[in-house]
Design a protein around this motif. Structure first.
Motif, mmCIF file in Angstrom:
data_model
loop_
_atom_site.group_PDB
_atom_site.id
_atom_site.type_symbol
_atom_site.label_atom_id
_atom_site.label_comp_id
_atom_site.label_asym_id
_atom_site.label_seq_id
_atom_site.Cartn_x
_atom_site.Cartn_y
_atom_site.Cartn_z
ATOM 1 N N SER A 29 0.828 -1.212 0.000
ATOM 2 C CA SER A 29 0.000 0.000 0.000
ATOM 3 C C SER A 29 0.857 1.255 0.000
ATOM 4 O O SER A 29 0.600 2.195 -0.764
ATOM 5 C CB SER A 29 -0.929 0.005 1.219
ATOM 6 N N LEU A 30 1.867 1.286 0.850
ATOM 7 C CA LEU A 30 2.713 2.472 0.940
ATOM 8 C C LEU A 30 3.558 2.674 -0.306
ATOM 9 O O LEU A 30 3.804 3.806 -0.725
ATOM 10 C CB LEU A 30 3.599 2.396 2.181
ATOM 11 N N HIS A 35 -0.272 9.968 -4.073
ATOM 12 C CA HIS A 35 -0.260 11.339 -3.563
ATOM 13 C C HIS A 35 0.512 11.373 -2.253
ATOM 14 O O HIS A 35 0.742 10.348 -1.630
ATOM 15 C CB HIS A 35 -1.685 11.840 -3.322
ATOM 16 N N GLU A 36 0.856 12.560 -1.824
ATOM 17 C CA GLU A 36 1.549 12.726 -0.548
ATOM 18 C C GLU A 36 0.545 12.601 0.596
ATOM 19 O O GLU A 36 -0.573 13.097 0.514
ATOM 20 C CB GLU A 36 2.202 14.105 -0.508
ATOM 21 N N TYR A 66 9.367 5.044 1.529
ATOM 22 C CA TYR A 66 8.029 5.460 1.083
ATOM 23 C C TYR A 66 7.995 6.988 0.998
ATOM 24 O O TYR A 66 7.512 7.669 1.895
ATOM 25 C CB TYR A 66 6.957 4.951 2.042
ATOM 26 N N PRO A 67 8.495 7.557 -0.080
ATOM 27 C CA PRO A 67 8.664 9.013 -0.166
ATOM 28 C C PRO A 67 7.367 9.816 -0.197
ATOM 29 O O PRO A 67 7.404 11.025 -0.033
ATOM 30 C CB PRO A 67 9.462 9.191 -1.466
ATOM 31 N N LYS A 68 6.229 9.164 -0.380
ATOM 32 C CA LYS A 68 4.963 9.898 -0.382
ATOM 33 C C LYS A 68 4.454 10.183 1.031
ATOM 34 O O LYS A 68 3.482 10.894 1.207
ATOM 35 C CB LYS A 68 3.887 9.134 -1.165
#
Length: 105
Positions: A29-30, A35-36, A66-68
């Motif tokens: 999911s991550l 989107h952020e 997970y950069p979001k």
């Protein structure tokens, strides 16, 4: 608390926090976030111990992976106070919605 210190095992808490990001469903999911999303973190845990539910040494690699996820740290709250006190609720609402009723309290 024992002698003013949490009775929890720090290694157990760390492993539990690590497990929160190692679950396959959570990982998929991550990784697929489009989107952020805010990750609002309290600096203290249930018994006001430092590190909180998500200790930074565990959280920082997850944020890189997970950069979001956008980390926002609350000041001087534990993870219950952020939702169960007026100050905590106001701080969380300001993070999510910005100023409340045109006031920056």
């Amino acid at each position: 608390l024992r002698n003013g210190k949490p009775s929890t095992n720090p290694q157990a808490v760390e492993q539990d926090s690590r497990d929160l990001f190692d679950d396959d469903l959570i990982e998929r999911s991550l990784k697929n976030l489009q989107h952020e999303y805010l990750f609002i973190r309290a600096p203290r845990g249930l018994q006001n111990e430092e590190g909180g539910l998500y200790p930074l040494p565990i959280l920082e690699p997850a944020l890189t992976k997970y950069p979001k996820l956008k980390l926002v740290n609350l000041e001087d709250l534990n993870h219950y106070e952020m939702f169960l006190t007026e100050t905590g609720c106001r701080d969380v609402a300001k993070i999510i919605y910005g100023e409340i009723n045109g006031e920056n309290k």
